[in-house]
Design a protein around this motif. Structure first.
Motif, PDB file in Angstrom:
ATOM      1  N   ARG A 135       0.830  -1.209   0.000  1.00 29.46           N
ATOM      2  CA  ARG A 135       0.000   0.000   0.000  1.00 29.46           C
ATOM      3  C   ARG A 135       0.862   1.256   0.000  1.00 29.46           C
ATOM      4  N   LEU A 136       1.836   1.286   0.889  1.00 30.73           N
ATOM      5  CA  LEU A 136       2.689   2.468   0.990  1.00 30.73           C
ATOM      6  C   LEU A 136       3.499   2.671  -0.282  1.00 30.73           C
ATOM      7  N   ASN A 137       4.082   1.584  -0.800  1.00 34.06           N
ATOM      8  CA  ASN A 137       4.910   1.695  -2.004  1.00 34.06           C
ATOM      9  C   ASN A 137       4.092   2.152  -3.203  1.00 34.06           C
ATOM     10  N   CYS A 138       2.868   1.626  -3.335  1.00 31.31           N
ATOM     11  CA  CYS A 138       2.034   1.985  -4.476  1.00 31.31           C
ATOM     12  C   CYS A 138       1.614   3.451  -4.404  1.00 31.31           C
ATOM     13  N   ILE A 139       1.180   3.900  -3.232  1.00 28.75           N
ATOM     14  CA  ILE A 139       0.752   5.297  -3.098  1.00 28.75           C
ATOM     15  C   ILE A 139       1.924   6.237  -3.343  1.00 28.75           C
ATOM     16  N   ASP A 140       3.086   5.902  -2.776  1.00 32.40           N
ATOM     17  CA  ASP A 140       4.274   6.738  -2.976  1.00 32.40           C
ATOM     18  C   ASP A 140       4.645   6.805  -4.457  1.00 32.40           C
ATOM     19  N   HIS A 141       4.585   5.668  -5.141  1.00 36.01           N
ATOM     20  CA  HIS A 141       4.912   5.626  -6.567  1.00 36.01           C
ATOM     21  C   HIS A 141       3.898   6.415  -7.379  1.00 36.01           C
ATOM     22  N   LEU A 142       2.626   6.289  -7.024  1.00 38.28           N
ATOM     23  CA  LEU A 142       1.579   7.034  -7.717  1.00 38.28           C
ATOM     24  C   LEU A 142       1.815   8.536  -7.608  1.00 38.28           C
ATOM     25  N   LEU A 143       2.121   9.007  -6.410  1.00 31.84           N
ATOM     26  CA  LEU A 143       2.376  10.437  -6.210  1.00 31.84           C
ATOM     27  C   LEU A 143       3.546  10.916  -7.067  1.00 31.84           C
ATOM     28  N   GLY A 144       4.530  10.039  -7.258  1.00 26.80           N
ATOM     29  CA  GLY A 144       5.721  10.397  -8.013  1.00 26.80           C
ATOM     30  C   GLY A 144       5.477  10.616  -9.499  1.00 26.80           C
ATOM     31  N   HIS A 145       4.294  10.248  -9.984  1.00 24.22           N
ATOM     32  CA  HIS A 145       3.972  10.458 -11.396  1.00 24.22           C
ATOM     33  C   HIS A 145       3.642  11.914 -11.718  1.00 24.22           C
ATOM     34  N   PHE A 146       3.416  12.727 -10.688  1.00 22.37           N
ATOM     35  CA  PHE A 146       2.886  14.066 -10.931  1.00 22.37           C
ATOM     36  C   PHE A 146       3.778  15.132 -10.300  1.00 22.37           C
ATOM     37  N   GLN A 147       3.953  16.229 -11.017  1.00 27.73           N
ATOM     38  CA  GLN A 147       4.658  17.395 -10.495  1.00 27.73           C
ATOM     39  C   GLN A 147       3.631  18.321  -9.828  1.00 27.73           C
ATOM     40  N   TYR A 148       2.957  17.788  -8.834  1.00 32.54           N
ATOM     41  CA  TYR A 148       1.895  18.555  -8.176  1.00 32.54           C
ATOM     42  C   TYR A 148       2.471  19.467  -7.098  1.00 32.54           C
ATOM     43  N   HIS A 149       1.678  20.387  -6.670  1.00 33.43           N
ATOM     44  CA  HIS A 149       2.075  21.271  -5.572  1.00 33.43           C
ATOM     45  C   HIS A 149       0.825  21.645  -4.788  1.00 33.43           C
ATOM     46  N   GLU A 150       1.023  22.161  -3.605  1.00 35.93           N
ATOM     47  CA  GLU A 150      -0.109  22.509  -2.750  1.00 35.93           C
ATOM     48  C   GLU A 150      -0.846  23.715  -3.331  1.00 35.93           C
ATOM     49  N   ILE A 151      -2.143  23.616  -3.381  1.00 35.14           N
ATOM     50  CA  ILE A 151      -2.979  24.688  -3.900  1.00 35.14           C
ATOM     51  C   ILE A 151      -3.468  25.545  -2.730  1.00 35.14           C
TER      52      ILE A 151
END
Length: 293
Positions: free
Chosen positions: A246-262
């Motif tokens: 679970r942790l590895n998948c969520i961390d990897h998913l987040l890494g797909h995006f250059q997101y930032h706090e809105i």
């Protein structure tokens, strides 16, 4: 103690662990309050941190009008549902929704194969998680004989072009395969059989998948070989350890995006309007839910 008794003791402990794992996250945090340095407490602290990042990602997806599709594939009991639950747990269901389609009905069987999946694709500012997807054709339909050889080959001819079309339309497509061992699936199925809260997860198709383990392996290998394309590569999640997966998948998913706090405007709670002429009417006793707890 005989080997048989050892196996039974191991299964009993496994059932206890699985029941604890299915409890609500906040309750588990309270259970761990006295052991703040335990592995379980560390897991929940990290999960909560990642879920906070998922909220930031959600806000960024909405603000920038992204369209995101995530496919979760894998054997029965591989842990797909567990990670989907943790991803969506603190997100807005109007932004992030799950598509878990049942078997096609008679009408859908006459449609273009991808047609019923297209209806669930996201609009701008949305994330869709497919709990199994169009890859059913390459997996369960192939192994169980629900499609013929021509339909199977047509799927492989079509799916790369279909996914390239999604990418050209602005959709970010991420594909995960959850990988577990033969022994691990066996243990998880036994857990479902003996846990009344999980027996609903077992279907005749799940039980048949145990007998056809090798057939599913061949189908999976063929699927990945023929559909691993630059526009939509496969990512393999090692899922024997459910919490780590679970942790590895969520961390990897987040890494797909250059997101930032809105940044959001400060919320001002308006004062309650009070009308001196308003009289609250009493609720009849026979309409009140009994307070047993």
């Amino acid at each position: 103690m005989s080997d048989q008794h050892k196996i039974e003791d191991e299964q009993i402990q496994r059932l206890r662990d699985d029941i604890l794992d299915s409890l609500d996250e906040e309750l588990e945090m309270s259970i761990d309050e006295e052991g703040l340095h335990s592995d379980r407490a560390q897991y929940f602290r990290e999960l909560l941190r990642l879920q906070g990042e998922l909220v930031k990602l959600q806000d960024w997806v909405v603000a920038t009008k992204q369209k995101v599709v995530i496919l979760f594939e894998g054997r029965d009991a591989a842990g797909k549902g567990g990670v989907i639950k943790r991803i969506t747990q603190r997100l807005n269901p109007r932004v992030c929704r799950v598509a878990a389609l049942p078997a096609p009905n008679d009408r859908e069987r006459t449609q273009w194969y991808f047609q019923r999946y297209v209806a669930h694709l996201p609009a701008a500012g949305e994330i869709v998680l497919f709990d199994r997807s169009w890859y059913n054709r390459a997996g369960v339909e192939r192994v169980m004989g629900f499609c013929n050889d021509e339909e199977y080959e047509e799927f492989f001819r079509t799916v790369p072009e279909f996914e390239k079309m999604l990418a050209r339309s602005g959709i970010t497509l991420i594909k995960y395969w959850f990988s577990i061992t033969d022994d691990e699936q066996h243990a998880r199925f036994l857990g479902r059989i003996h846990d009344p809260l999980k027996q609903w997860k077992l279907s005749p198709m799940d039980l048949e998948s145990r007998r056809r383990w090798e057939d599913y392996t061949v189908a999976k290998e063929t699927m990945i070989e023929r559909t691993h394309i630059p526009e939509a590569p496969w990512w393999i999640v090692q899922a024997v350890d459910k919490k780590s997966a679970r942790l590895n998948c969520i961390d990897h998913l987040l890494g797909h995006f250059q997101y930032h706090e809105i940044e959001h405007p400060e919320v001002q709670l308006p004062a309650r309007v009070r009308n001196p002429d308003y009289l609250r009417q009493p609720v009849p006793d026979d309409m009140v839910v009994p307070e047993k707890y």
